[in-house]
Design an enzyme around this catalytic site. Structure first.
Site, mmCIF file in Angstrom:
data_model
loop_
_atom_site.group_PDB
_atom_site.id
_atom_site.type_symbol
_atom_site.label_atom_id
_atom_site.label_comp_id
_atom_site.label_asym_id
_atom_site.label_seq_id
_atom_site.Cartn_x
_atom_site.Cartn_y
_atom_site.Cartn_z
ATOM 1 N N LYS A 234 0.837 -1.196 0.000
ATOM 2 C CA LYS A 234 0.000 0.000 0.000
ATOM 3 C C LYS A 234 0.873 1.247 0.000
ATOM 4 O O LYS A 234 1.988 1.249 0.533
ATOM 5 C CB LYS A 234 -0.872 -0.053 1.256
ATOM 6 C CG LYS A 234 -1.943 0.999 1.392
ATOM 7 C CD LYS A 234 -2.748 0.715 2.654
ATOM 8 C CE LYS A 234 -3.907 1.669 2.836
ATOM 9 N NZ LYS A 234 -4.748 1.276 3.997
ATOM 10 N N SER B 110 -9.916 -1.650 6.324
ATOM 11 C CA SER B 110 -9.201 -1.257 5.118
ATOM 12 C C SER B 110 -8.422 -2.360 4.428
ATOM 13 O O SER B 110 -7.937 -2.175 3.315
ATOM 14 C CB SER B 110 -8.248 -0.094 5.436
ATOM 15 O OG SER B 110 -8.983 1.063 5.741
ATOM 16 N N SER C 190 -9.416 1.089 2.668
ATOM 17 C CA SER C 190 -8.567 2.038 1.981
ATOM 18 C C SER C 190 -7.431 1.368 1.196
ATOM 19 O O SER C 190 -6.722 2.039 0.444
ATOM 20 C CB SER C 190 -7.961 3.027 2.995
ATOM 21 O OG SER C 190 -7.144 2.366 3.939
#
Length: 540
Positions: free
Chosen positions: A136, A236, A212
């Site tokens: 990420k 997330s 996310s």
């Protein structure tokens, strides 16, 4: 163009330049991509023969552990594997917009080093030897940008050092080749920001990729990554997993190192603690990732990591499993309800002790309490980052407003409110403990969300995931079945059977704090039972 527009344009130009020219998709392919059509990335890949047969085999035929074996036994080289996954990731980027930073050139050099090391010493560099692992955007990689979706962060210098987890991945032989997209503020379940735009779902472009860690979800689902790493403070990791049809795991916070990870929030928060965990295409790869990291003495790299090494937990033949069918305030959409009911039947058929849980504490009250914790930053640091870049808040923030979810009109909270929230959390955990005690549960299975992936900006509050962040319970996602408008025809407010037809469905597996190894063991056992049942239940 404004000053910020120029910075954004330069950033997008730089990202595009890092894809080799021979991997750029023709306009005839790119013209098929919109956010309103039924097209999916997998059909485009196959119909246009965008990968060679060898590249398809490398990226689709293995999980991380078996691919690692192919490399260390010399049947594949690290460079072969790296180039195949980089090419597929480049295609994933062009089809789903999943990337922020592209590191293909650096990855090729790393792969050559690993091949030379294996040839010279006759042994792998580590358990991740030769595996391309995506991360990420929040993770710092030395020499690379970490913008985390804030336009104002475009002015920040590139990272001067790695996040500790990055050092652990490298020490175990991983190849880092791509960083992935996230939403503005990292607090919504739709991965869209004003720098890179929106990540879309590879299964159906009109659906959300979740957030996310939405870029990770889309990339791993498309098989452009063999293992991905995300963060999770309200769902997330798990939301992108269930939206995109991958496996995902949120550990107990601080088991996997979280130090020097950029979230944009105010340091020292007394709120919910974010956790780091993997996304993968098999349940056993979740275990593989966590076992490798926790066996690497992560507390020696990161002072925030707990000094609890990996524990071997023997596999149980018979689990005590609670099944929670959802809170009446957040009723499940038909595909999710069918998946959970089918899972319950499959687990009973496999001989597990299954208990229908009806006495769970209110998830609505848990959501309100969790939202209060997100309001303790009276300086509104995340909003300040948005304003610093002269940008508009994304639409998804409308459903993720902590003040609205908490039912608080004046969000200026005091230290007394912190005390009160902590006291309420103890009470809430006690109520949840009664569920575990009553049935002597190994794990609880429940929905990951009331819906599958839905149209963009409609995800809603992540009630069925944030509860477990509030309690700091480890939880995994197992992809299971798909939405089918012919089977899921029940009328339900907000549910559009045509829009979500074919979207992956999933179940969530939850365990008690620090029982990460038990949850991973149960995830593998449950997944095996579900897959075995599917082989004999083609009607599903």
């Amino acid at each position: 163009m404004t000053h910020w527009d120029i910075l954004i344009a330069n950033k997008l130009r730089d990202r595009a330049s890092r894809i080799p020219p021979e991997w750029i998709l023709p306009e005839t392919v790119l013209s098929q991509i919109t956010q309103e059509v039924e097209v999916n990335a997998f059909d485009i890949l196959r119909q246009n023969r965008l990968l060679s047969r060898e590249e398809v085999i490398i990226t689709e035929s293995y999980d991380a552990q078996s691919l690692h074996q192919e490399i260390i036994k010399g049947r594949l080289t690290s460079l072969q594997v790296c180039k195949a996954f980089c090419k597929r990731a480049a295609i994933a980027q062009q089809l789903t917009n999943c990337a922020t930073e592209i590191l293909f050139a650096e990855a090729f050099k790393r792969a050559e080093f690993l091949d030379d090391y294996l040839a010279k010493y006759g042994k792998p560099y580590g358990p991740f030897h030769g595996l391309p692992i995506s991360v990420k955007d929040s993770f710092n990689i030395k020499g690379q940008a970490t913008t985390i979706g804030f336009v104002s962060f475009l002015k920040k210098p590139v990272a001067a050092e790695n996040s500790p987890l990055i050092d652990i991945l490298l020490a175990n032989g991983a190849i880092l080749y791509i960083k992935t997209n996230i939403p503005q503020t990292l607090l919504t379940m739709d991965s869209v920001n004003n720098i890179f735009g929106r990540t879309i779902n590879p299964h159906k472009f009109g659906l959300s990729a979740g957030g996310s860690s939405g870029g990770e979800g889309a990339l791993v689902a498309f098989r452009g990554s063999i293992l991905g790493v995300g963060t999770d403070v309200g769902g997330s990791i798990r939301a992108p997993s269930l939206c995109n049809g991958t496996y995902g795991f949120k550990p107990t916070a601080d088991r996997i190192p979280h130090g020097k990870v950029e979230l944009g929030d105010r340091p020292g928060t007394p709120g919910l603690v974010s956790a780091v965990g993997p996304l993968a295409n098999s349940a056993s790869d979740l275990t593989f990732f966590c076992r490798t990291i926790l066996s690497s003495r992560p507390w020696c790299y990161d002072s925030t990591a707990l000094g609890t090494a990996w524990r071997h937990v023997p596999r149980k033949k018979k689990l005590s499993i609670g099944v929670y069918m959802g809170d009446e305030q957040f009723p499940l959409f038909p595909p999710v309800k069918r998946a959970l009911s089918s899972a319950q039947a499959a687990l009973e058929n496999a001989g597990h002790s299954v208990h229908l849980v009806t006495n769970a504490p209110s998830f609505q009250e848990g959501l309100k309490l969790a939202a209060r914790y997100f309001l303790f930053d009276n300086k509104q640091t995340l909003l300040r980052h948005v304003l610093d870049g002269d940008e508009q808040p994304i639409k998804a923030l409308e459903y993720a407003s902590p003040a609205e979810l908490a039912g608080i009109q004046n969000p200026a909270l005091t230290l007394d409110d912190v005390w009160d929230a902590n006291a309420s959390l103890v009470e809430y955990r006690e109520k949840m403990a009664e569920v575990w005690k009553q049935y002597n549960l190994d794990v609880l299975i429940c929905p990951g969300h009331w819906s599958t992936a839905g149209p963009h900006d409609t995800y809603g509050p992540p009630v069925y995931t944030v509860i477990w962040n509030l309690l700091n319970f480890p939880a995994s996602i197992i992809p299971y079945l798909k939405a089918d408008k012919s089977l899921d025809s029940e009328i339900c407010e907000g549910y559009d059977p045509d829009a979500v037809d074919g979207a992956p469905t999933a179940i969530q597996v939850v365990g008690w704090r620090f029982q990460d190894e038990e949850v991973l063991m149960a995830t593998e056992v449950i997944d095996k039972a579900l897959q075995s049942d599917l082989r004999y239940s083609p009607r599903l």
